[in-house]
Design a protein around this motif. Sequence first.
Motif, mmCIF file in Angstrom:
data_model
loop_
_atom_site.group_PDB
_atom_site.id
_atom_site.type_symbol
_atom_site.label_atom_id
_atom_site.label_comp_id
_atom_site.label_asym_id
_atom_site.label_seq_id
_atom_site.Cartn_x
_atom_site.Cartn_y
_atom_site.Cartn_z
ATOM 1 N N ILE A 55 137.120 75.806 -29.416
ATOM 2 C CA ILE A 55 137.217 75.710 -30.874
ATOM 3 C C ILE A 55 136.524 74.471 -31.417
ATOM 4 N N GLY A 56 136.005 73.630 -30.535
ATOM 5 C CA GLY A 56 135.277 72.451 -31.000
ATOM 6 C C GLY A 56 136.169 71.226 -31.128
ATOM 7 N N PRO A 57 135.581 70.112 -31.544
ATOM 8 C CA PRO A 57 136.325 68.843 -31.610
ATOM 9 C C PRO A 57 137.339 68.823 -32.749
ATOM 10 N N HIS A 58 138.326 67.986 -32.580
ATOM 11 C CA HIS A 58 139.341 67.814 -33.614
ATOM 12 C C HIS A 58 138.738 67.053 -34.795
ATOM 13 N N PRO A 59 139.052 67.440 -36.030
ATOM 14 C CA PRO A 59 138.518 66.716 -37.201
ATOM 15 C C PRO A 59 138.860 65.233 -37.142
ATOM 16 N N ASN A 60 137.932 64.417 -37.543
ATOM 17 C CA ASN A 60 138.108 62.970 -37.474
ATOM 18 C C ASN A 60 138.812 62.457 -38.735
ATOM 19 N N ASP A 61 140.075 62.793 -38.865
ATOM 20 C CA ASP A 61 140.888 62.297 -39.979
ATOM 21 C C ASP A 61 142.345 62.246 -39.528
ATOM 22 N N ILE A 174 146.921 75.853 -25.543
ATOM 23 C CA ILE A 174 147.006 74.648 -24.723
ATOM 24 C C ILE A 174 145.632 74.209 -24.222
ATOM 25 N N GLN A 175 144.815 75.165 -23.794
ATOM 26 C CA GLN A 175 143.488 74.818 -23.277
ATOM 27 C C GLN A 175 142.550 74.316 -24.368
ATOM 28 N N ASN A 176 142.937 74.512 -25.625
ATOM 29 C CA ASN A 176 142.141 73.991 -26.734
ATOM 30 C C ASN A 176 142.798 72.783 -27.392
ATOM 31 N N GLY A 177 143.779 72.195 -26.711
ATOM 32 C CA GLY A 177 144.402 70.979 -27.218
ATOM 33 C C GLY A 177 145.301 71.186 -28.420
ATOM 34 N N ILE A 178 145.805 72.400 -28.601
ATOM 35 C CA ILE A 178 146.729 72.704 -29.694
ATOM 36 C C ILE A 178 148.140 72.802 -29.126
ATOM 37 N N ARG A 179 149.067 72.132 -29.743
ATOM 38 C CA ARG A 179 150.461 72.141 -29.284
ATOM 39 C C ARG A 179 151.156 73.416 -29.785
ATOM 40 N N PRO A 180 151.532 74.342 -28.888
ATOM 41 C CA PRO A 180 152.210 75.569 -29.333
ATOM 42 C C PRO A 180 153.651 75.286 -29.743
ATOM 43 N N VAL A 181 154.092 75.981 -30.765
ATOM 44 C CA VAL A 181 155.495 75.938 -31.179
ATOM 45 C C VAL A 181 156.072 77.330 -30.932
ATOM 46 N N VAL A 182 156.979 77.417 -29.981
ATOM 47 C CA VAL A 182 157.577 78.692 -29.598
ATOM 48 C C VAL A 182 158.836 78.917 -30.423
ATOM 49 N N MET A 183 158.804 79.927 -31.281
ATOM 50 C CA MET A 183 159.970 80.300 -32.067
ATOM 51 C C MET A 183 160.740 81.372 -31.300
ATOM 52 N N GLU A 184 161.973 81.067 -30.959
ATOM 53 C CA GLU A 184 162.789 82.018 -30.210
ATOM 54 C C GLU A 184 163.025 83.287 -31.041
#
Length: 293
Positions: A55-61, A174-184
């Motif tokens: 998905i590319g680099p994280h925005p620089n902000d 996860i492989q793109n550096g995004i923290r998943p939020v698992v809603m039960e």
Amino acid sequence: MQLYTVYRILVRIRRLKWLWWSLVLLAVFGFLGYKGYLYIEKELFVAEEFPIYDIGPHPNDDTLRVAVIGDSWAEYHASLECDTIFCRFAKRLTSLPVKCFSRGHSGKVTKEIYCDMFADRTVEHAWEKDFCTQPLLEQHPDYCIIMAGINDWRLYRPKSFYVGNYRLMLNVLIQNGIRPVVMEVPSVDMKYYNGKRGLYRRCVLNLLSLLTKIGDNSAQDYRDAMREMLHETGLDEKVLFIPMSAWNSGGIEAHPDIYLDDRLHLNLDGYHVMDSCMAYDVIKDYMKRKKLK
């Protein structure tokens, strides 16, 4: 002579009648078997794992970005403008700019929600591109809240189907550096909802229930399967897990006022309750992880 020849041909055809019927039945059963195989492969087996895109680099902000994807719960989150509600709750807890964006696909099971994460897999119909969540992920959110599982339960999909496809979604994030939020899987009145179905639909669901051992009261089975999968794969250390009890401890029996009349979806008050919990847990997790860096 000609009449005799015709008679002999008719007699031969009659004697071979069993062969013609056998060929017809073979073709019918072959077609039904093929369609049955396609149905089982599509509806009961975990999706093929697709190559994960970058998905590319994280925005620089310093903006905290939160995406919400999933089924109708995520779709309603967008249509009821709950992204604004989430941001309002989050901004009470942090001075950082917060951006939330949602996209859901009503009626879809986890396998289809996983496929919606890939643009090149969401092209069967042109209008389905509107459900593709890859553009959201390419904004590189810090967190991605997944609302999925209600339709797996509604359609009596096996627990292995639910957790297997959910794991694939987690890996993409996860492989793109995004923290998943698992809603039960939340508390809903599935017996009431499915009871409104027609006789034919109920018969099909009853057959599926016998096959998968999933029924109208299987919410806890899905919850236990999710916790077990996260623990066994080590993903519990890589996700933010929000149990249903964190925002609705009494379930639908204790708080029917936060649900729509179908007893399957939240109303606006329900989203206020859930979003306040999600915002609190996301901000708390973000600040904790930021201190560890």
